[in-house]
Design an enzyme around this catalytic site. Structure first.
Site, PDB file in Angstrom:
ATOM      1  N   LEU A 182    -110.441  42.602 -23.075  1.00 60.79           N
ATOM      2  CA  LEU A 182    -111.114  41.757 -22.101  1.00 60.79           C
ATOM      3  C   LEU A 182    -110.049  40.811 -21.546  1.00 60.79           C
ATOM      4  CD1 LEU A 182    -114.479  40.784 -23.894  1.00 60.79           C
ATOM      5  CD2 LEU A 182    -114.165  42.446 -22.063  1.00 60.79           C
ATOM      6  N   ASP A 183    -110.117  40.526 -20.247  1.00 60.11           N
ATOM      7  CA  ASP A 183    -109.148  39.636 -19.628  1.00 60.11           C
ATOM      8  C   ASP A 183    -109.220  38.239 -20.235  1.00 60.11           C
ATOM      9  OD1 ASP A 183    -108.524  41.750 -17.979  1.00 60.11           O
ATOM     10  OD2 ASP A 183    -109.795  41.046 -16.324  1.00 60.11           O
ATOM     11  N   ILE A 184    -108.180  37.454 -20.024  1.00 61.08           N
ATOM     12  CA  ILE A 184    -108.112  36.121 -20.611  1.00 61.08           C
ATOM     13  C   ILE A 184    -109.264  35.228 -20.149  1.00 61.08           C
ATOM     14  CG2 ILE A 184    -106.598  35.199 -18.789  1.00 61.08           C
ATOM     15  CD1 ILE A 184    -105.128  33.637 -21.055  1.00 61.08           C
TER      16      ILE A 184
END
Length: 242
Positions: free
Chosen positions: A102-104
């Protein structure tokens, strides 16, 4: 397996700590006190207990994490905190890793495990595992015919890539922003942001709420996690034919 390694894997401390525990005489194997850390056991057959409490052997560990913003999905990074920084005290910490990414700035469901086979199957395109996201985008999406993308996907001109078919459910829409649920079966980098960008809408908030049959526990606040139940583990393994 050495007795001290068995206890380290089951979360009873560092190797030095469990060796001290064993030498104190509180560990029994098949009702016999064992004070030798190098004593070998068969974890699938031998019964180990500490102070009379039997230790259940777990070959792998499975956790559900509600990933918070500001953490990257990795086991180590020099610049940013990683999701594994939230798991500093868990058993087999040296073998745990996140499945997928998952992206930051994305929140939501992340599976943390030591099971490499399960990770491979969940992320492999062959199994078409659904990932469901709650998304807030800017603007009104009521004029978009999302049904066409359930059949043919969408071509992303900037990425020069056509997505697999995906589903969109519109929950709420207004001139300022819209709330939707997107269900995809692939894990391309920034795929949901790129889909919405192609449709002229910016993603303001993104949260994964489901992987296959496993849904995020609503009682978990961002940054909190828990072990998966046996029923949840069996359910997700069945979804990938394990």
């Amino acid at each position: 397996m050495r007795l001290d390694r068995f206890l380290v894997n089951q979360g009873f401390g560092s190797r030095k700590e469990v060796q001290k525990l064993i030498k104190s005489g509180v560990v029994k194997v098949n009702e016999e006190v064992i004070d030798d850390p190098s004593y070998h056991i068969d974890p699938n057959k031998d019964i180990v207990n500490i102070d009379g409490e039997e230790i259940e052997y777990k070959e792998n560990f499975y956790f559900m994490l509600n990933k918070p913003k500001g953490y990257i999905t990795a086991t180590y990074d020099e610049k940013y905190p990683t999701v594994m920084d939230l798991f500093f005290s868990e058993p087999m910490i040296d073998k745990l890793f996140p499945i997928g990414r998952l992206d930051i700035d994305t929140e939501g469901l992340l599976i943390i495990t030591s099971d490499g086979q399960l990770a491979h199957r969940i992320t492999h395109p062959k199994w078409n595992i659904e990932k469901e996201y709650f998304v807030i985008v800017d603007g009104d999406v009521s004029d978009i015919d999302f049904s066409r993308y359930e059949k043919e996907g969408i071509y992303l001109k900037k990425e020069k890539y056509k997505t697999k078919p995906f589903k969109v459910e519109v929950l709420k829409t207004s001139p300022e922003e819209s709330e939707i649920v997107i269900t995809i079966t692939e894990g391309k980098y920034h795929i949901i942001k790129n889909i919405m960008s192609e449709l002229k809408h910016e993603v303001l908030y993104l949260k994964r709420v489901r992987i296959g049959p496993l849904r995020l526990d609503e009682d978990l606040a961002p940054g909190e996690y828990r072990e998966l139940t046996k029923e949840e583990i069996d359910m997700i393994k069945r979804s990938v034919k394990m």
